[in-house]
Scaffold this motif. Structure first.
Motif, PDB file in Angstrom:
ATOM      1  N   GLY A 208      -9.615   6.086  -5.763  1.00 36.49           N
ATOM      2  CA  GLY A 208      -8.567   5.825  -6.743  1.00 36.49           C
ATOM      3  C   GLY A 208      -7.165   6.106  -6.228  1.00 36.49           C
ATOM      4  N   LEU A 209      -7.052   6.474  -4.957  1.00 39.86           N
ATOM      5  CA  LEU A 209      -5.777   6.791  -4.309  1.00 39.86           C
ATOM      6  C   LEU A 209      -5.055   7.970  -4.967  1.00 39.86           C
ATOM      7  CD1 LEU A 209      -6.441   3.831  -3.338  1.00 39.86           C
ATOM      8  CD2 LEU A 209      -3.987   3.533  -3.068  1.00 39.86           C
ATOM      9  N   GLU A 210      -5.849   8.863  -5.614  1.00 48.66           N
ATOM     10  CA  GLU A 210      -5.223  10.013  -6.278  1.00 48.66           C
ATOM     11  C   GLU A 210      -4.533  10.942  -5.279  1.00 48.66           C
ATOM     12  OE1 GLU A 210      -8.352   9.079  -6.847  1.00 48.66           O
ATOM     13  OE2 GLU A 210      -8.586   8.697  -9.002  1.00 48.66           O
ATOM     14  N   THR A 211      -5.182  11.167  -4.138  1.00 45.12           N
ATOM     15  CA  THR A 211      -4.566  12.046  -3.143  1.00 45.12           C
ATOM     16  C   THR A 211      -3.308  11.423  -2.567  1.00 45.12           C
ATOM     17  OG1 THR A 211      -6.693  13.042  -2.550  1.00 45.12           O
ATOM     18  CG2 THR A 211      -4.911  13.223  -0.932  1.00 45.12           C
ATOM     19  N   LEU A 212      -3.363  10.132  -2.279  1.00 40.88           N
ATOM     20  CA  LEU A 212      -2.174   9.467  -1.757  1.00 40.88           C
ATOM     21  C   LEU A 212      -1.032   9.538  -2.776  1.00 40.88           C
ATOM     22  CD1 LEU A 212      -0.949   7.896   0.583  1.00 40.88           C
ATOM     23  CD2 LEU A 212      -1.726   5.788  -0.503  1.00 40.88           C
ATOM     24  N   GLU A 213      -1.353   9.370  -4.049  1.00 39.65           N
ATOM     25  CA  GLU A 213      -0.319   9.457  -5.080  1.00 39.65           C
ATOM     26  C   GLU A 213       0.258  10.866  -5.149  1.00 39.65           C
ATOM     27  OE1 GLU A 213       0.482   8.206  -9.753  1.00 39.65           O
ATOM     28  OE2 GLU A 213      -1.564   8.216  -8.954  1.00 39.65           O
TER      29      GLU A 213
END
Length: 231
Positions: A208-213
């Motif tokens: 979900g790209l949570e870390t990138l966000e």
């Protein structure tokens, strides 16, 4: 204090477009932005760098070092930054690095890496920074050029490691507090050559790209559309 930024690019238009945005939104603008390009399709149209060096396209799998040499030979700043075309940079990246009181190299250890083709993340290099996360000085230009030539002659792929070897056994550098750049891997276009670009390495999955966000905030939207084509 003059700042020179060097960016090398080769047939990665989506990555380069983001890089150009990150350079031009810096709160401390570089005095000179040098772009070295040896792609089959020139990146020049619409680009507002200060010096554009067009090198002939090559079939060689690795031309990064030759491009870096071309840029370093033109560098004339007190501080030299290698801002890679596929990495993310915080708007205060140049300002914060340049304000560090240490006169020598300043870098960001515990480098954050993110592969959009997995998608996933990991952290590497607790003992040093990467070439794209380091403030070099004019005194390091010649050692950097020699390091690039060594990598070319020895067919080595780990350019960053050779940079540090060229500085001596105990290079004079200081770590920077905070994380102001992310090394992005797996961008569309010509693939990178370093080991970190391998999607089969041990990545922490982030569907979900949570870390990138968490790392780059609203800029994550620029990468969401790239995940599906790269997967």
């Amino acid at each position: 204090m003059r700042i020179t930024v060097i960016t090398t690019t080769r047939d990665r238009p989506a990555a380069f477009a983001l890089c150009a945005k990150y350079v031009r939104r810096q709160t401390r603008q570089p005095d000179r932005w040098i772009v070295v390009d040896d792609g089959d399709k020139p990146a020049r149209p619409g680009m507002d760098c200060d010096l554009y060096v067009r090198r002939a396209p090559s079939d060689a799998p690795q031309t990064l070092c030759a491009n870096l040499i071309a840029g370093l030979e033109e560098a004339d700043g007190d501080h030299i930054y290698l801002m890679e075309d596929d990495d993310w940079y915080h708007p205060t990246y140049l300002e914060t690095y340049s304000a560090h009181p240490y006169a020598g190299m300043v870098g960001q250890p515990d480098v954050r890496l993110y592969h959009v083709g997995v998608p996933g993340w990991r952290v590497a290099n607790s003992h040093r920074s990467g070439g794209a996360g380091t403030r070099f000085t004019a005194a390091q230009v010649d050692p950097l050029i020699q390091a690039c030539r060594d990598v070319e002659s020895q067919s080595r792929q780990t350019v960053d490691a050779r940079f540090w070897e060229a500085m001596g056994e105990h290079p004079p550098w200081r770590p920077l507090d905070g994380q102001l750049m992310v090394s992005i891997k797996g961008m569309p276009g010509r693939p990178g050559v370093g080991r970190g670009h391998n999607p089969n390495k041990s990545w922490n999955e982030d569907p979900g790209l949570e870390t990138l966000e968490e790392w780059i905030g609203a800029d994550v939207d620029s990468y969401r559309e790239l995940v599906a084509p790269c997967s």
